[in-house]
Design a protein around this motif. Sequence first.
Motif, PDB file in Angstrom:
ATOM      1  N   UNK A 113       5.556  12.293  -4.401  1.00 29.23           N
ATOM      2  CA  UNK A 113       6.923  11.866  -4.734  1.00 29.23           C
ATOM      3  C   UNK A 113       7.937  12.753  -4.019  1.00 29.23           C
ATOM      4  N   UNK A 114       7.687  14.044  -4.001  1.00 30.27           N
ATOM      5  CA  UNK A 114       8.604  14.960  -3.303  1.00 30.27           C
ATOM      6  C   UNK A 114       8.584  14.696  -1.790  1.00 30.27           C
ATOM      7  N   UNK A 115       7.409  14.410  -1.262  1.00 31.94           N
ATOM      8  CA  UNK A 115       7.291  14.078   0.167  1.00 31.94           C
ATOM      9  C   UNK A 115       8.042  12.785   0.464  1.00 31.94           C
ATOM     10  N   UNK A 116       7.935  11.804  -0.433  1.00 35.38           N
ATOM     11  CA  UNK A 116       8.678  10.563  -0.246  1.00 35.38           C
ATOM     12  C   UNK A 116      10.186  10.841  -0.269  1.00 35.38           C
ATOM     13  N   UNK A 117      10.643  11.680  -1.201  1.00 30.33           N
ATOM     14  CA  UNK A 117      12.076  12.012  -1.272  1.00 30.33           C
ATOM     15  C   UNK A 117      12.566  12.599   0.045  1.00 30.33           C
ATOM     16  N   UNK A 134      15.345   9.561   6.583  1.00 35.02           N
ATOM     17  CA  UNK A 134      15.225   8.231   7.187  1.00 35.02           C
ATOM     18  C   UNK A 134      13.949   8.070   8.005  1.00 35.02           C
ATOM     19  N   UNK A 135      12.896   8.706   7.551  1.00 34.71           N
ATOM     20  CA  UNK A 135      11.577   8.595   8.181  1.00 34.71           C
ATOM     21  C   UNK A 135      10.807   7.485   7.451  1.00 34.71           C
ATOM     22  N   UNK A 136      11.147   6.244   7.756  1.00 34.47           N
ATOM     23  CA  UNK A 136      10.615   5.109   7.008  1.00 34.47           C
ATOM     24  C   UNK A 136       9.103   4.967   7.133  1.00 34.47           C
ATOM     25  N   UNK A 137       8.553   5.218   8.314  1.00 36.97           N
ATOM     26  CA  UNK A 137       7.093   5.109   8.475  1.00 36.97           C
ATOM     27  C   UNK A 137       6.381   6.146   7.606  1.00 36.97           C
ATOM     28  N   UNK A 138       6.892   7.353   7.559  1.00 37.33           N
ATOM     29  CA  UNK A 138       6.304   8.385   6.702  1.00 37.33           C
ATOM     30  C   UNK A 138       6.479   8.024   5.223  1.00 37.33           C
ATOM     31  N   UNK A 139       7.610   7.446   4.878  1.00 34.90           N
ATOM     32  CA  UNK A 139       7.835   7.025   3.499  1.00 34.90           C
ATOM     33  C   UNK A 139       6.819   5.960   3.096  1.00 34.90           C
ATOM     34  N   UNK A 140       6.576   4.999   3.979  1.00 29.48           N
ATOM     35  CA  UNK A 140       5.583   3.954   3.706  1.00 29.48           C
ATOM     36  C   UNK A 140       4.200   4.574   3.545  1.00 29.48           C
ATOM     37  N   UNK A 147       8.833   2.016  -7.684  1.00 27.41           N
ATOM     38  CA  UNK A 147       8.225   2.357  -6.407  1.00 27.41           C
ATOM     39  C   UNK A 147       7.902   1.153  -5.543  1.00 27.41           C
ATOM     40  N   UNK A 148       7.520   0.055  -6.162  1.00 27.70           N
ATOM     41  CA  UNK A 148       7.185  -1.143  -5.395  1.00 27.70           C
ATOM     42  C   UNK A 148       8.413  -1.667  -4.656  1.00 27.70           C
ATOM     43  N   UNK A 149       9.565  -1.683  -5.315  1.00 27.65           N
ATOM     44  CA  UNK A 149      10.796  -2.129  -4.661  1.00 27.65           C
ATOM     45  C   UNK A 149      11.158  -1.224  -3.484  1.00 27.65           C
ATOM     46  N   UNK A 150      11.021   0.064  -3.682  1.00 31.81           N
ATOM     47  CA  UNK A 150      11.335   1.028  -2.630  1.00 31.81           C
ATOM     48  C   UNK A 150      10.373   0.864  -1.449  1.00 31.81           C
ATOM     49  N   UNK A 151       9.087   0.685  -1.756  1.00 34.28           N
ATOM     50  CA  UNK A 151       8.065   0.470  -0.735  1.00 34.28           C
ATOM     51  C   UNK A 151       8.413  -0.756   0.107  1.00 34.28           C
ATOM     52  N   UNK A 152       8.787  -1.835  -0.545  1.00 32.01           N
ATOM     53  CA  UNK A 152       9.155  -3.064   0.159  1.00 32.01           C
ATOM     54  C   UNK A 152      10.386  -2.827   1.035  1.00 32.01           C
ATOM     55  N   UNK A 153      11.369  -2.099   0.526  1.00 35.56           N
ATOM     56  CA  UNK A 153      12.562  -1.801   1.328  1.00 35.56           C
ATOM     57  C   UNK A 153      12.195  -1.076   2.620  1.00 35.56           C
ATOM     58  N   UNK A 154      11.310  -0.083   2.534  1.00 35.88           N
ATOM     59  CA  UNK A 154      10.899   0.648   3.734  1.00 35.88           C
ATOM     60  C   UNK A 154      10.159  -0.269   4.706  1.00 35.88           C
ATOM     61  N   UNK A 155       9.290  -1.122   4.182  1.00 38.49           N
ATOM     62  CA  UNK A 155       8.574  -2.067   5.045  1.00 38.49           C
ATOM     63  C   UNK A 155       9.553  -2.990   5.765  1.00 38.49           C
TER      64      UNK A 155
END
Length: 169
Positions: free
Chosen positions: A90-94, A100-106, A140-148
């Motif tokens: 979670x901290x890594x995702x933050x 704005x590292x979307x690939x890493x966030x995904x 988290x699912x909504x956030x995941x979809x946003x990054x995708x």
Amino acid sequence: MPEPQFQELLRNGELPALNLACQEADGFGFTKRLQLLQARLLEIAPAPQPFQTVLVNANALLSCRAPDGALIVLNRYSPRPGVERDQWLVQRWRAAQAGLHHALAVETLEQLAQGNPARLETVALPFRLRDDGTIATRPGLDVYVDHLLVLGRRRDAAAALLTGQMQGT
């Protein structure tokens, strides 16, 4: 904070005090102080450090508007499976989100989901700090979809949404 007190904090301050100084410097737009605090936070707790110290250090760097620095600090630690790993992810995702590292966030959210995107549906990710001091969260699912979607992976985003079981937007 007066300059002599700030200089003393840079030399001898602990992580919680440095975190507060970051919040203050950011609130007043003191760019030079933010840069000095960022540099100090990167050197204050070199590896190896206990897990909680790594999290506090990464959080302070996020307060100092240094998401890439937070990623550096987080990469100094390899978490154990379980709750500790989930907190680290979670901290890594933050940090990835802030930078704005979307690939890493995904990638990070996929690790958190453990191969099942529906698992993210019940994970409340901290999204922003409200004016009253409370933390706003998003599933988290909504956030995941946003990054995708940002990455142009529309089919993957649609497939992830279809794994969800809860009603909602």
